[in-house]
Design a protein around this motif. Structure first.
Motif, mmCIF file in Angstrom:
data_model
loop_
_atom_site.group_PDB
_atom_site.id
_atom_site.type_symbol
_atom_site.label_atom_id
_atom_site.label_comp_id
_atom_site.label_asym_id
_atom_site.label_seq_id
_atom_site.Cartn_x
_atom_site.Cartn_y
_atom_site.Cartn_z
ATOM 1 N N CYS A 19 0.830 -1.200 0.000
ATOM 2 C CA CYS A 19 0.000 0.000 0.000
ATOM 3 C C CYS A 19 0.871 1.259 0.000
ATOM 4 C CB CYS A 19 -0.916 -0.015 1.216
ATOM 5 S SG CYS A 19 -2.008 1.397 1.321
ATOM 6 N N LEU A 20 1.886 1.280 0.842
ATOM 7 C CA LEU A 20 2.781 2.432 0.899
ATOM 8 C C LEU A 20 3.536 2.611 -0.414
ATOM 9 C CD1 LEU A 20 4.185 2.057 4.511
ATOM 10 C CD2 LEU A 20 2.558 3.768 3.688
ATOM 11 N N ASP A 21 3.972 1.513 -1.005
ATOM 12 C CA ASP A 21 4.697 1.572 -2.271
ATOM 13 C C ASP A 21 3.830 2.189 -3.366
ATOM 14 O OD1 ASP A 21 6.998 0.957 -3.962
ATOM 15 O OD2 ASP A 21 5.703 -0.566 -4.865
ATOM 16 N N ARG A 22 2.560 1.849 -3.374
ATOM 17 C CA ARG A 22 1.647 2.374 -4.396
ATOM 18 C C ARG A 22 1.348 3.859 -4.184
ATOM 19 N NH1 ARG A 22 -2.466 -2.765 -4.375
ATOM 20 N NH2 ARG A 22 -1.108 -4.157 -5.559
ATOM 21 N N SER A 23 1.557 4.366 -2.978
ATOM 22 C CA SER A 23 1.243 5.764 -2.692
ATOM 23 C C SER A 23 2.414 6.710 -2.965
ATOM 24 C CB SER A 23 0.788 5.917 -1.244
ATOM 25 O OG SER A 23 1.863 5.684 -0.359
ATOM 26 N N VAL A 24 3.599 6.191 -3.225
ATOM 27 C CA VAL A 24 4.769 7.035 -3.468
ATOM 28 C C VAL A 24 4.521 7.913 -4.694
ATOM 29 C CG1 VAL A 24 7.215 7.035 -4.116
ATOM 30 C CG2 VAL A 24 6.382 5.441 -2.382
ATOM 31 N N GLY A 25 4.769 9.188 -4.552
ATOM 32 C CA GLY A 25 4.599 10.125 -5.651
ATOM 33 C C GLY A 25 3.184 10.615 -5.850
ATOM 34 N N ARG A 26 2.254 10.130 -5.048
ATOM 35 C CA ARG A 26 0.864 10.578 -5.154
ATOM 36 C C ARG A 26 0.554 11.497 -3.979
ATOM 37 N NH1 ARG A 26 -2.645 5.290 -6.843
ATOM 38 N NH2 ARG A 26 -1.388 4.713 -8.633
ATOM 39 N N PRO A 27 -0.028 12.645 -4.249
ATOM 40 C CA PRO A 27 -0.340 13.553 -3.143
ATOM 41 C C PRO A 27 -1.433 12.978 -2.247
ATOM 42 C CG PRO A 27 -1.239 14.381 -5.209
ATOM 43 C CD PRO A 27 -0.418 13.155 -5.538
ATOM 44 N N THR A 28 -1.331 13.298 -0.987
ATOM 45 C CA THR A 28 -2.343 12.864 -0.027
ATOM 46 C C THR A 28 -3.581 13.727 -0.210
ATOM 47 O OG1 THR A 28 -0.620 12.280 1.537
ATOM 48 C CG2 THR A 28 -2.822 12.565 2.432
#
Length: 58
Positions: A19-28
């Protein structure tokens, strides 16, 4: 061989890392959760740490 509990923990960590890997580079996304839950605006993290620094000193 992993015990039943160790397997669950390993699976949970693996899932979290994916899950964390997929969120890299995506704004919260910005939400209204904090004010809705707290009934006030959220404080900046720097303000919170200054107010609670004593709790982390030994």
């Amino acid at each position: 061989m992993l015990s039943r509990h160790a397997w669950r923990e390993e699976a949970a960590v693996g899932s979290l890392m994916t899950c964390l890997d997929r969120s890299v580079g995506r704004p919260t996304p910005v939400t209204d959760e904090a004010p809705r839950v707290l009934g006030r605006t959220a404080r900046p993290f720097t303000q919170w740490t200054a107010e609670h620094a004593g709790a982390f000193r030994h």
